[in-house]
Design an enzyme around this catalytic site. Structure first.
Site, PDB file in Angstrom:
ATOM      1  N   PRO A   1       0.833  -1.121   0.497  1.00  9.60           N
ATOM      2  CA  PRO A   1       0.081   0.016   0.232  1.00  9.60           C
ATOM      3  C   PRO A   1       0.788   1.335   0.347  1.00  9.60           C
ATOM      4  O   PRO A   1       1.863   1.171   0.474  1.00  9.60           O
ATOM      5  CB  PRO A   1      -1.060  -0.303   1.502  1.00  9.60           C
ATOM      6  CG  PRO A   1      -0.830  -1.341   1.698  1.00  9.60           C
ATOM      7  CD  PRO A   1       0.365  -1.903   1.015  1.00  9.60           C
ATOM      8  N   GLU A   2       0.339   2.512  -0.624  1.00 15.37           N
ATOM      9  CA  GLU A   2       1.248   3.906  -0.384  1.00 15.37           C
ATOM     10  C   GLU A   2       0.902   3.931   0.879  1.00 15.37           C
ATOM     11  O   GLU A   2      -0.019   4.191   1.314  1.00 15.37           O
ATOM     12  CB  GLU A   2      -0.096   4.532  -1.417  1.00 15.37           C
ATOM     13  CG  GLU A   2       0.529   3.407  -3.331  1.00 15.37           C
ATOM     14  CD  GLU A   2       1.479   3.938  -3.681  1.00 15.37           C
ATOM     15  OE1 GLU A   2       2.372   4.511  -3.957  1.00 15.37           O
ATOM     16  OE2 GLU A   2       2.150   2.247  -4.617  1.00 15.37           O
TER      17      GLU A   2
ATOM     18  N   LYS B   1       3.939   4.198   5.823  1.00  4.88           N
ATOM     19  CA  LYS B   1       3.297   3.236   5.900  1.00  4.88           C
ATOM     20  C   LYS B   1       3.259   2.316   7.072  1.00  4.88           C
ATOM     21  O   LYS B   1       2.564   0.788   6.546  1.00  4.88           O
ATOM     22  CB  LYS B   1       4.087   2.089   4.720  1.00  4.88           C
ATOM     23  CG  LYS B   1       4.743   3.011   3.811  1.00  4.88           C
ATOM     24  CD  LYS B   1       4.450   1.825   2.329  1.00  4.88           C
ATOM     25  CE  LYS B   1       5.290   3.010   0.593  1.00  4.88           C
ATOM     26  NZ  LYS B   1       5.932   2.118  -0.579  1.00  4.88           N
TER      27      LYS B   1
ATOM     28  N   ASN C   1       5.623   1.520  -4.886  1.00  2.00           N
ATOM     29  CA  ASN C   1       5.351   1.517  -6.263  1.00  2.00           C
ATOM     30  C   ASN C   1       4.574   2.359  -7.347  1.00  2.00           C
ATOM     31  O   ASN C   1       5.540   2.689  -8.689  1.00  2.00           O
ATOM     32  CB  ASN C   1       5.239  -0.380  -6.599  1.00  2.00           C
ATOM     33  CG  ASN C   1       6.340  -0.330  -7.816  1.00  2.00           C
ATOM     34  OD1 ASN C   1       7.321  -0.276  -8.420  1.00  2.00           O
ATOM     35  ND2 ASN C   1       5.806  -1.507  -8.993  1.00  2.00           N
TER      36      ASN C   1
ATOM     37  N   ARG D   1      10.621  -4.495  -8.546  1.00  2.00           N
ATOM     38  CA  ARG D   1       9.071  -4.571  -8.744  1.00  2.00           C
ATOM     39  C   ARG D   1       8.599  -3.752  -9.629  1.00  2.00           C
ATOM     40  O   ARG D   1       9.195  -3.432 -10.844  1.00  2.00           O
ATOM     41  CB  ARG D   1       8.425  -2.687  -7.640  1.00  2.00           C
ATOM     42  CG  ARG D   1       9.360  -3.523  -6.387  1.00  2.00           C
ATOM     43  CD  ARG D   1       8.513  -1.897  -5.578  1.00  2.00           C
ATOM     44  NE  ARG D   1       8.980  -2.233  -4.090  1.00  2.00           N
ATOM     45  CZ  ARG D   1       8.438  -2.805  -3.176  1.00  2.00           C
ATOM     46  NH1 ARG D   1       7.316  -3.450  -3.442  1.00  2.00           N
ATOM     47  NH2 ARG D   1       9.324  -3.366  -1.982  1.00  2.00           N
TER      48      ARG D   1
END
Length: 278
Positions: free
Chosen positions: A2-3, A51, A165, A250
């Site tokens: 998650p961002e 995060k 990402n 990624r």
């Protein structure tokens, strides 16, 4: 993973459900803390730090959790059916008379003294959505290793906290450079603009259900998840390759027409794009 805006939203939901209320149910389903009983204690607040999620509880305790790739916190009303995964994936339950917060597939869950939170989050750089945000320090952190690819530097939470990402790819597009460009090669004006741009993207999306960097309905992101469709600006096919430091690769999206700098060759970057509705 998650961002930062997603974690901020999770903290907000948990805070609204738990803060200021006495816990009537407590179940930490990890071996080290399985016997810990938090019932009878009041939840003081829930806050995001990059995060990471910090649930502070009466008596000087903090429940630290991290969602990583698959974790989530769900909040349910009294009597509501729990929907978030099978019961064996539940790692934490915190409940009061009105709401129950259930943590699914949490890869990081630990109970620590609030005074020792630095052990969990002390390594983080300035938080894009936090009160400690410092754009000058964030930029200095990024530029400290000028040979490092920009995409890798943006994902390093020690530089600045909150970019995942998706935002890595979108930021590089908006800056007009590839994620493989060395940080030190970033033009000075774009480097100076980077911290404010990153903060603007996360702040714009922290209250949104659907993340957008374009402002276009149905075309929410410029490059992330769009390979091999045409770039929204120049119509060149968006490309996809893996990027990483060796510990984790990624999926990385970019437009070779709009973004200058080094990039993998077409043969090296050929892979199956992930499905997306963006």
């Amino acid at each position: 993973m998650p961002e930062g805006d997603t974690v901020w939203q999770a903290a907000k939901r948990l805070h609204e459900a738990l803060a200021g209320k006495v816990l009537t149910r407590s179940d930490l389903r990890v071996p080290k803390f399985a016997t810990a009983d938090l019932t009878g204690r009041t939840v003081l607040d829930v806050t995001a730090r990059g995060k990471h999620l910090l649930t502070r509880i009466e008596g000087g305790l903090t429940l630290h959790s991290h969602l990583r790739m698959d974790g989530s916190w769900k909040v349910f009303a009294d009597g509501q059916r729990w929907v978030g995964g099978p019961a064996h994936q539940i790692r934490a339950i915190l409940g009061n008379a009105d709401r129950t917060a259930v943590g699914y597939r949490l890869p990081v869950l630990e109970l620590l003294r609030t005074t020792e939170e630095i052990r969990a989050v002390g390594h983080l750089g300035p938080d894009l959505l936090g009160p400690d945000w410092n754009p000058d320090q964030a930029l200095a952190n990024l530029l400290a290793d000028p040979a490092r690819p920009l995409g890798e530097a943006l994902l390093d939470q020690r530089n600045l906290a909150g970019i995942g990402n998706v935002y890595k790819c979108e930021l590089c597009f908006l800056l007009g450079v590839t994620p493989w460009l060395p940080v030190g090669a970033l033009p000075a004006d774009r480097a100076a603009a980077l911290p404010a741009l990153a903060k603007k993207l996360l702040e714009t999306n922290r209250d949104r259900l659907i993340r957008t960097t374009t402002g276009r309905r149905g075309q929410d992101l410029f490059v992330y998840g769009r390979a091999p469709r045409p770039c929204l600006r120049c119509q060149t096919s968006v490309r996809l390759a893996d990027q990483g430091d060796g510990s984790r690769e990624r999926p990385t999206y970019w437009c070779p027409g709009c973004q200058a700098g080094p990039a993998p060759s077409p043969a090296a970057s050929r892979r199956t794009p992930r499905r997306t509705t963006n």
